[in-house]
Enzyme design. Sequence first.
Site, PDB file in Angstrom:
ATOM      1  N   THR A 191       0.837  -1.198   0.000  1.00 59.68           N
ATOM      2  CA  THR A 191       0.000   0.000   0.000  1.00 59.68           C
ATOM      3  C   THR A 191       0.869   1.244   0.000  1.00 59.68           C
ATOM      4  OG1 THR A 191      -1.735   1.222   1.160  1.00 59.68           O
ATOM      5  CG2 THR A 191      -0.186   0.009   2.541  1.00 59.68           C
ATOM      6  N   ASP A 222      -7.890  -3.217  -0.528  1.00 54.55           N
ATOM      7  CA  ASP A 222      -8.727  -2.209  -1.163  1.00 54.55           C
ATOM      8  C   ASP A 222      -9.908  -1.965  -0.247  1.00 54.55           C
ATOM      9  OD1 ASP A 222      -8.677  -0.535  -3.630  1.00 54.55           O
ATOM     10  OD2 ASP A 222     -10.770  -1.147  -3.614  1.00 54.55           O
ATOM     11  N   LYS A 251      -9.996   1.234  17.508  1.00 59.91           N
ATOM     12  CA  LYS A 251     -10.404   1.176  16.097  1.00 59.91           C
ATOM     13  C   LYS A 251     -10.124  -0.221  15.536  1.00 59.91           C
ATOM     14  CE  LYS A 251      -9.764   2.882  11.431  1.00 59.91           C
ATOM     15  NZ  LYS A 251      -9.010   3.651  10.449  1.00 59.91           N
ATOM     16  N   GLY A 289      -1.429   5.276   6.542  1.00 60.56           N
ATOM     17  CA  GLY A 289      -2.406   4.932   7.589  1.00 60.56           C
ATOM     18  C   GLY A 289      -2.748   3.455   7.560  1.00 60.56           C
TER      19      GLY A 289
HETATM   20  P1  ITT Z   1      -3.349   1.870  -1.783  1.00 61.50           P
HETATM   21  O1  ITT Z   1      -4.242   1.617  -2.982  1.00 61.50           O
HETATM   22  O2  ITT Z   1      -1.942   2.164  -2.180  1.00 61.50           O
HETATM   23  O3  ITT Z   1      -3.459   0.806  -0.735  1.00 61.50           O
HETATM   24  P2  ITT Z   1      -5.217   4.029  -1.250  1.00 61.50           P
HETATM   25  O4  ITT Z   1      -5.392   4.987  -0.114  1.00 61.50           O
HETATM   26  O5  ITT Z   1      -5.279   4.604  -2.646  1.00 61.50           O
HETATM   27  O6  ITT Z   1      -3.845   3.223  -1.052  1.00 61.50           O
HETATM   28  P3  ITT Z   1      -7.689   2.590  -1.709  1.00 61.50           P
HETATM   29  O7  ITT Z   1      -7.718   2.780  -3.170  1.00 61.50           O
HETATM   30  O8  ITT Z   1      -8.098   1.255  -1.143  1.00 61.50           O
HETATM   31  O9  ITT Z   1      -6.250   2.855  -1.101  1.00 61.50           O
HETATM   32  O10 ITT Z   1      -8.594   3.736  -1.073  1.00 61.50           O
HETATM   33  C1  ITT Z   1      -9.027   3.606   0.210  1.00 61.50           C
HETATM   34  C2  ITT Z   1      -9.500   4.954   0.714  1.00 61.50           C
HETATM   35  O11 ITT Z   1     -10.647   4.729   1.558  1.00 61.50           O
HETATM   36  C3  ITT Z   1      -8.451   5.596   1.599  1.00 61.50           C
HETATM   37  O12 ITT Z   1      -7.615   6.453   0.857  1.00 61.50           O
HETATM   38  C4  ITT Z   1      -9.301   6.333   2.620  1.00 61.50           C
HETATM   39  O13 ITT Z   1      -9.701   7.584   2.107  1.00 61.50           O
HETATM   40  C5  ITT Z   1     -10.531   5.445   2.744  1.00 61.50           C
HETATM   41  N1  ITT Z   1     -10.375   4.500   3.859  1.00 61.50           N
HETATM   42  C6  ITT Z   1     -10.138   3.165   3.802  1.00 61.50           C
HETATM   43  N2  ITT Z   1     -10.016   2.645   5.031  1.00 61.50           N
HETATM   44  C7  ITT Z   1     -10.165   3.679   5.881  1.00 61.50           C
HETATM   45  C8  ITT Z   1     -10.117   3.791   7.279  1.00 61.50           C
HETATM   46  O14 ITT Z   1      -9.848   2.751   8.050  1.00 61.50           O
HETATM   47  N3  ITT Z   1     -10.327   4.996   7.813  1.00 61.50           N
HETATM   48  C9  ITT Z   1     -10.590   6.070   7.048  1.00 61.50           C
HETATM   49  N4  ITT Z   1     -10.626   6.068   5.723  1.00 61.50           N
HETATM   50  C10 ITT Z   1     -10.409   4.864   5.127  1.00 61.50           C
END
Ligand code: ITT
Length: 201
Positions: free
Chosen positions: A13, A73, A179, A17
């Site tokens: 990733t 994801d 969390k 976070g």
């Molecule tokens: P990677 O693909 O590199 O893992 P990304 O942040 O682009 O990183 P995603 O495409 O899966 O990953 O997008 C997930 C988004 O959803 C993330 O950027 C957050 O905005 C939100 N998200 C996911 N889990 C979360 C959490 O536990 N708390 C708050 N927001 C979260």
Amino acid sequence: MVSASRPRLLIATSNPGKLVEMRELLAETPWEIVGLPSDAPDFEETGLTFAENARDKALYRSLLTDVPVVADDSGLVIDALGGEPGVHSARYLDPDMAQGDRNRAVLTKLAGLAPEERTARFICHLVLAYRGEIVHETEGTCEGRIAEEERGRTGFGYDPIFLVPELELTFAEISPAEKDARSHRGEAARALASFLPDWRP
Ligand code: ITT
């Protein structure tokens, strides 16, 4: 005496976070958790579901390394927005927007809605892949509600606007351990952790 080194597991990733949470959630497994190198190429997500995107990300990264890979994801599904931001969570509305502005834009879209109309859930799909093959998949969900205003400072992403109904606190107002105990990622990672001890590359 020389101790055997632990096998490595790459958490693929670019979201710091997510990496922090996954390190903690998989801390009790026999694996040494490593992150992506800083020069890792970006991966463009084109899938329509969390599962599809997690599989694509895991397979792509697993072909660039000899280490087993876990891709996450995840995102926030808001009923009143027809399921958005969903798979678009990371770049919702404007890819260049700061997350705080994105959170406030979501609150504006929901302005005037009663608590029972603000239902939402976080979903996390995890895929373990090794050298171009999917080994295992898990998914976790956390039901909640969109708050009336941003609250709290912990966590990342949409945490300040996601209320845990039984606590009436947002994910950003509780400790990382609290969390992890309740979250979508916690549920998915615990299921993965129970699979990992029985698997070797
Ligand atoms: P990677 O693909 O590199 O893992 P990304 O942040 O682009 O990183 P995603 O495409 O899966 O990953 O997008 C997930 C988004 O959803 C993330 O950027 C957050 O905005 C939100 N998200 C996911 N889990 C979360 C959490 O536990 N708390 C708050 N927001 C979260």
